[in-house]
Design a protein around this motif. Structure first.
Motif, PDB file in Angstrom:
ATOM      1  N   PHE A 384      -4.301 -17.885  -3.035  1.00 33.09           N
ATOM      2  CA  PHE A 384      -3.802 -16.414  -2.059  1.00 33.09           C
ATOM      3  C   PHE A 384      -4.574 -15.660  -4.221  1.00 33.09           C
ATOM      4  O   PHE A 384      -5.281 -15.131  -3.843  1.00 33.09           O
ATOM      5  CB  PHE A 384      -2.237 -15.792  -1.648  1.00 33.09           C
ATOM      6  CG  PHE A 384      -2.079 -14.671  -1.964  1.00 33.09           C
ATOM      7  CD1 PHE A 384      -2.326 -14.587  -0.643  1.00 33.09           C
ATOM      8  CD2 PHE A 384      -1.465 -14.009  -3.063  1.00 33.09           C
ATOM      9  CE1 PHE A 384      -1.653 -12.470  -0.852  1.00 33.09           C
ATOM     10  CE2 PHE A 384      -0.778 -12.409  -3.214  1.00 33.09           C
ATOM     11  CZ  PHE A 384      -0.979 -11.936  -1.533  1.00 33.09           C
ATOM     12  N   THR A 385      -4.018 -16.252  -5.093  1.00 34.71           N
ATOM     13  CA  THR A 385      -3.927 -15.474  -6.339  1.00 34.71           C
ATOM     14  C   THR A 385      -5.951 -15.425  -6.611  1.00 34.71           C
ATOM     15  O   THR A 385      -5.857 -14.804  -7.119  1.00 34.71           O
ATOM     16  CB  THR A 385      -3.634 -16.764  -7.109  1.00 34.71           C
ATOM     17  OG1 THR A 385      -1.559 -17.015  -6.374  1.00 34.71           O
ATOM     18  CG2 THR A 385      -2.964 -15.869  -8.602  1.00 34.71           C
ATOM     19  N   THR A 386      -6.293 -16.444  -6.272  1.00 35.68           N
ATOM     20  CA  THR A 386      -8.063 -16.003  -6.469  1.00 35.68           C
ATOM     21  C   THR A 386      -8.348 -15.032  -5.818  1.00 35.68           C
ATOM     22  O   THR A 386      -9.253 -14.076  -6.182  1.00 35.68           O
ATOM     23  CB  THR A 386      -8.221 -17.314  -5.994  1.00 35.68           C
ATOM     24  OG1 THR A 386      -7.995 -19.080  -6.877  1.00 35.68           O
ATOM     25  CG2 THR A 386     -10.389 -17.470  -6.463  1.00 35.68           C
ATOM     26  N   ILE A 387      -7.635 -14.899  -4.553  1.00 30.44           N
ATOM     27  CA  ILE A 387      -8.227 -13.670  -3.863  1.00 30.44           C
ATOM     28  C   ILE A 387      -7.642 -12.255  -4.539  1.00 30.44           C
ATOM     29  O   ILE A 387      -8.285 -11.634  -4.941  1.00 30.44           O
ATOM     30  CB  ILE A 387      -7.876 -14.082  -2.459  1.00 30.44           C
ATOM     31  CG1 ILE A 387      -8.842 -14.514  -1.722  1.00 30.44           C
ATOM     32  CG2 ILE A 387      -8.296 -12.184  -1.572  1.00 30.44           C
ATOM     33  CD1 ILE A 387      -8.127 -16.066  -0.575  1.00 30.44           C
ATOM     34  N   LEU A 388      -6.320 -11.916  -4.379  1.00 27.68           N
ATOM     35  CA  LEU A 388      -5.446 -10.950  -5.110  1.00 27.68           C
ATOM     36  C   LEU A 388      -6.123 -10.909  -6.835  1.00 27.68           C
ATOM     37  O   LEU A 388      -6.273  -9.487  -6.611  1.00 27.68           O
ATOM     38  CB  LEU A 388      -3.827 -11.558  -5.131  1.00 27.68           C
ATOM     39  CG  LEU A 388      -3.040 -10.243  -5.612  1.00 27.68           C
ATOM     40  CD1 LEU A 388      -3.204  -9.784  -4.075  1.00 27.68           C
ATOM     41  CD2 LEU A 388      -1.920 -11.040  -5.796  1.00 27.68           C
TER      42      LEU A 388
END
Length: 535
Positions: A384-388
């Motif tokens: 999720f962090t990588t996408i965010l």
């Protein structure tokens, strides 16, 4: 002989007054204090409501189709009908403004939009719903361009960039918010409420706009209607929009219907072009494209918006279909795009008159390019962090996007040219958004099919990895057919992920190329989007 010669100019002396009515908009001073705040709020609310409505219905189509007893394919006409009618109405803004007056036309558009929204919610069958969506799209046409021109007229020229900052935020955030809000309303209340929510917002925006702006309306002028131009516009835009919306569903040029629509659209466009450029009172002022700033500004804005909108559609689709995200989590991954945009837009708006807008637009295009390059490295293991992170950074690029490009588009235009210029540039931008969405979803499917075929070639009896994976799945209790189906799902996930990263990479490259296009313009120094000045 000389006496009659001097008498003629004297007798012709009353002729100068006719140009006076067009010049009247210049006489209105900028708004101040409370009126300026409320005027900005009213125009922004109306714009947000309009742009939101172009995307809010997308996620509700299955529910609408189910309630109406039609297939989802028939249900998509709820979106297509609005898009076609809206695309036809937007470029008519210039003529309609002269015919009815800016403030009357805007207020009337908002109130009719409210009525059309109410009728959409009440529609008992799909035929009436589509008819009311056509009405909604038609009356919505002038709202976006006129909100732009009224906002610019409300601020002093030095703060025109600030006005565009407010306007740009609503246009960029609404398409992101639409699917989130539409999904929540459909799941938790019922689909008619995606239309009913427009009623209080629209009435409030219309009342506030009229109370503040009605004294600033130069009023209607008698202008001839270019009937041939109007008919050609309806034919060319209508067939083009239907072709764009239905192309993917009908497999593009494998379909006779799509070929026929394309031929009609191209031929009617060529006739439209020839007619409008030679008619004395054209319904769409195409001669604006002869101006370098308008041409390069509109071209770079529209191509960039098409790329932006195509990617706005793709990312949540990929997350929900192939990364296991729910609609809520996909929303959380895409919604923070507005954070940096809200923080930085006021600064950009404040400084666009001082800093060369081409430099600010370069920041936007390089920013989008970097964000999409980061996304091109996504894989199925992305957390999720990588996408965010790229989503949050994209907000910064958005802040530098609309304001300087609009400043370039409007640079050197007179107040009388503004409604026509706003209508025409918004028409090209909206059309580019529709083309971008359709093109990106089609390319995504095509690239995924190619990647899937290449991956399938690697799954054979000679591949130790493939055989080992199948044995592992069958050992876990699956039949061979179930194991093969499971492997195929994994391959599809990988294929669609590779395809989406291909498109992120392509978009990144195109954004870097747009930097060159924007530097072909020559914006007037200190022009932040307000009319006036030199040609």
């Amino acid at each position: 002989m000389s006496a009659p010669v001097t008498a003629q100019p004297d007798s012709a002396a009353p002729s100068p007054p006719p140009p006076a009515p067009p010049a009247r908009p210049v006489a209105y001073p900028p708004l101040q204090g409370r009126e300026l705040v409320l005027g900005t709020l009213a125009l922004s609310l109306a714009t947000f409501m309009n742009v939101l409505d172009t995307s809010i219905a997308n996620v509700s189509i299955p529910a609408i189709a189910g309630d109406m007893g039609v297939s989802p394919a028939q249900g998509t006409w709820v979106i297509t009908s609005f898009a076609v009618a809206n695309a036809i109405a937007v470029p008519l803004t210039g003529w309609l403004t002269q015919r009815f007056g800016q403030v009357r036309l805007f207020t009337m558009s908002v109130l009719l939009f409210v009525v059309a929204s109410w009728l959409c919610g009440l529609a008992p069958n799909i035929e009436l719903l589509i008819a009311f969506r056509v009405l909604q799209g038609l009356v919505a046409g002038p709202m976006i361009p006129l909100s732009q021109t009224l906002l610019l007229a409300s601020y002093p020229p030095a703060k025109a960039g600030m006005a565009m900052a407010m306007w740009g935020m609503t246009v960029l955030v609404a398409p992101v918010a639409g699917p989130l809000l539409g999904g929540w309303i459909t799941d938790n209340i019922s689909w008619p409420w995606i239309f009913y929510i427009n009623i209080p917002v629209g009435i409030f925006a219309a009342a506030l706009t009229w109370s503040i702006y009605h004294k600033r309306d130069p009023g209607p002028r008698r202008v001839p209607l270019d009937v041939v131009g109007l008919l050609l516009l309806v034919l060319f835009v209508g067939t083009m929009q239907i072709m764009i919306d239905k192309g993917k569903e009908l497999d593009w040029f494998e379909s006779g219907e799509i070929i026929a629509l394309t031929v009609v659209s191209v031929v009617s466009f060529l006739f439209f072009l020839a007619w409008e450029l030679t008619d004395q009172h054209p319904i769409v002022e195409l001669r604006l494209f002869a101006r370098r700033n308008f041409l390069t500004g509109t071209l770079s804005l529209s191509v960039a918006y098409g790329l932006f909108f195509g990617n706005v559609v793709l990312l949540p689709l990929w997350l929900q279909q192939f990364m296991g995200y729910t609609a809520t989590w996909a929303g959380l991954a895409t919604a923070p795009v507005g954070l940096l945009a809200i923080v930085l837009s006021p600064w950009v708006g404040k400084n666009v008159a001082r800093i060369d807008p081409r430099k600010l637009a370069t920041v936007a295009f390089v920013g989008f390019g970097v964000v999409l390059w980061m996304r091109s490295h996504f894989n199925t293991q992305a957390d999720f962090t990588t996408i965010l992170i790229p989503t949050v950074l994209q907000g910064a690029a958005m802040a530098f996007f609309f304001i300087p490009l609009q400043a370039i588009v409007f640079s050197g235009l007179t107040p009388q040219q503004m409604p026509s210029a706003a209508g025409l540039s918004n028409f090209v931008r909206i059309t580019a958004g529709a083309v971008g969405t359709s093109l990106f979803t089609t390319l995504w499917d095509n690239r995924a099919a190619m990647h899937h075929a290449q991956l399938v070639e690697a799954v054979h009896s000679g591949s130790a990895t493939a055989v080992g994976t199948l044995d592992q799945l069958m050992a876990a209790g699956m039949s061979r057919e179930q194991a093969l189906a499971s492997v195929d799902r994994i391959l599809s996930q990988q294929a669609y992920t590779l395809a989406v990263t291909d498109l992120f990479y392509l978009s990144s490259g195109l954004f870097f190329l747009l930097v060159g296009v924007v530097w072909l313009s020559r914006p007037a120094r200190g022009a932040a989007g307000g009319g006036g000045g030199a040609h």
